[in-house]
Design a protein around this motif. Structure first.
Motif, PDB file in Angstrom:
ATOM      1  N   UNK A  13       1.408   7.126 -10.226  1.00 52.43           N
ATOM      2  CA  UNK A  13       2.334   7.754  -9.278  1.00 52.43           C
ATOM      3  C   UNK A  13       2.202   7.120  -7.891  1.00 52.43           C
ATOM      4  N   UNK A  14       0.979   6.879  -7.458  1.00 58.49           N
ATOM      5  CA  UNK A  14       0.748   6.287  -6.140  1.00 58.49           C
ATOM      6  C   UNK A  14       1.227   4.840  -6.077  1.00 58.49           C
ATOM      7  N   UNK A  15       1.055   4.119  -7.177  1.00 54.31           N
ATOM      8  CA  UNK A  15       1.542   2.733  -7.222  1.00 54.31           C
ATOM      9  C   UNK A  15       3.064   2.710  -7.115  1.00 54.31           C
ATOM     10  N   UNK A  16       3.721   3.584  -7.841  1.00 56.44           N
ATOM     11  CA  UNK A  16       5.184   3.654  -7.808  1.00 56.44           C
ATOM     12  C   UNK A  16       5.671   4.012  -6.406  1.00 56.44           C
ATOM     13  N   UNK A  17       4.967   4.888  -5.762  1.00 56.25           N
ATOM     14  CA  UNK A  17       5.349   5.333  -4.419  1.00 56.25           C
ATOM     15  C   UNK A  17       5.112   4.245  -3.366  1.00 56.25           C
ATOM     16  N   UNK A  18       4.308   3.230  -3.704  1.00 55.14           N
ATOM     17  CA  UNK A  18       4.089   2.116  -2.787  1.00 55.14           C
ATOM     18  C   UNK A  18       2.778   2.151  -2.030  1.00 55.14           C
ATOM     19  N   UNK A  19       1.849   3.002  -2.460  1.00 56.00           N
ATOM     20  CA  UNK A  19       0.553   3.082  -1.775  1.00 56.00           C
ATOM     21  C   UNK A  19      -0.225   1.766  -1.884  1.00 56.00           C
ATOM     22  N   UNK A  21      -3.437  -0.655  -2.439  1.00 55.10           N
ATOM     23  CA  UNK A  21      -4.496  -0.656  -3.450  1.00 55.10           C
ATOM     24  C   UNK A  21      -5.789  -0.020  -2.937  1.00 55.10           C
ATOM     25  N   UNK A  22      -6.146  -0.286  -1.690  1.00 54.72           N
ATOM     26  CA  UNK A  22      -7.380   0.287  -1.129  1.00 54.72           C
ATOM     27  C   UNK A  22      -7.258   1.804  -1.039  1.00 54.72           C
ATOM     28  N   UNK A  23      -6.111   2.290  -0.578  1.00 56.97           N
ATOM     29  CA  UNK A  23      -5.911   3.741  -0.492  1.00 56.97           C
ATOM     30  C   UNK A  23      -5.946   4.391  -1.866  1.00 56.97           C
ATOM     31  N   UNK A  24      -5.389   3.725  -2.857  1.00 60.34           N
ATOM     32  CA  UNK A  24      -5.432   4.254  -4.225  1.00 60.34           C
ATOM     33  C   UNK A  24      -6.870   4.302  -4.717  1.00 60.34           C
ATOM     34  N   UNK A  25      -7.608   3.226  -4.501  1.00 57.24           N
ATOM     35  CA  UNK A  25      -9.006   3.173  -4.958  1.00 57.24           C
ATOM     36  C   UNK A  25      -9.856   4.234  -4.269  1.00 57.24           C
ATOM     37  N   UNK A  71     -17.991  -7.266  -1.220  1.00 54.63           N
ATOM     38  CA  UNK A  71     -16.675  -7.287  -1.846  1.00 54.63           C
ATOM     39  C   UNK A  71     -15.747  -6.597  -0.861  1.00 54.63           C
ATOM     40  N   UNK A  72     -14.826  -7.353  -0.322  1.00 54.40           N
ATOM     41  CA  UNK A  72     -13.972  -6.843   0.758  1.00 54.40           C
ATOM     42  C   UNK A  72     -12.765  -6.076   0.218  1.00 54.40           C
ATOM     43  N   UNK A  73     -12.099  -5.394   1.136  1.00 52.13           N
ATOM     44  CA  UNK A  73     -10.855  -4.719   0.778  1.00 52.13           C
ATOM     45  C   UNK A  73      -9.823  -5.728   0.287  1.00 52.13           C
ATOM     46  N   UNK A  74      -9.805  -6.906   0.874  1.00 47.81           N
ATOM     47  CA  UNK A  74      -8.837  -7.910   0.425  1.00 47.81           C
ATOM     48  C   UNK A  74      -9.170  -8.409  -0.984  1.00 47.81           C
ATOM     49  N   UNK A  81      -3.642  -5.647  -7.040  1.00 46.59           N
ATOM     50  CA  UNK A  81      -2.223  -5.820  -6.738  1.00 46.59           C
ATOM     51  C   UNK A  81      -1.395  -6.380  -7.898  1.00 46.59           C
ATOM     52  N   UNK A  82      -1.939  -7.273  -8.734  1.00 46.11           N
ATOM     53  CA  UNK A  82      -1.115  -7.732  -9.865  1.00 46.11           C
ATOM     54  C   UNK A  82      -0.698  -6.602 -10.806  1.00 46.11           C
ATOM     55  N   UNK A  83      -1.430  -5.498 -10.798  1.00 48.51           N
ATOM     56  CA  UNK A  83      -1.112  -4.353 -11.648  1.00 48.51           C
ATOM     57  C   UNK A  83      -0.329  -3.280 -10.893  1.00 48.51           C
ATOM     58  N   UNK A  84      -0.536  -3.226  -9.590  1.00 49.79           N
ATOM     59  CA  UNK A  84       0.130  -2.215  -8.755  1.00 49.79           C
ATOM     60  C   UNK A  84       1.509  -2.689  -8.302  1.00 49.79           C
TER      61      UNK A  84
END
Length: 91
Positions: A13-19, A21-25, A71-74, A81-84
């Motif tokens: 749901x968060x990926x679809x909404x455009x969140x 990746x860091x915020x989702x994690x 391991x950075x946020x980037x 991101x390839x999945x989100x």
């Protein structure tokens, strides 16, 4: 700890909404709670987005999940991101 399958649905749901990746994690980590294992974290992404374990295994070192390696946020974004990204803004 909440049900990882329900968290997986929330990831989607968060990926679809455009969140981001860091915020989702960070949301996943918060939902799982401080006692959750990294395996539970990975399982949520597998269930929600089909992310294979080998694609994010190195994220165990991300400080967002309590890791102490650099391991950075980037790095996290590059792995997720390839999945989100393909889901962003789908309705």
């Amino acid at each position: 700890m909440k049900n990882p399958k329900l968290i997986g649905s929330g990831i989607r749901e968060r990926a679809i909404r455009g969140d981001d990746a860091v915020n989702i994690a960070l949301w996943v980590k918060g939902e799982l709670g401080s006692e959750a294992t990294f395996f539970a974290f990975v399982y949520c992404f597998y269930h929600g987005l089909g992310v294979p374990v080998h694609a994010i295994r190195h994220l165990e070192g991300w400080n967002g999940v309590g890791g102490n390696r650099e391991v950075s946020d980037s790095d996290l974004r590059a792995s997720l991101d390839p999945y989100i990204a393909p889901l962003r803004h789908q309705t």
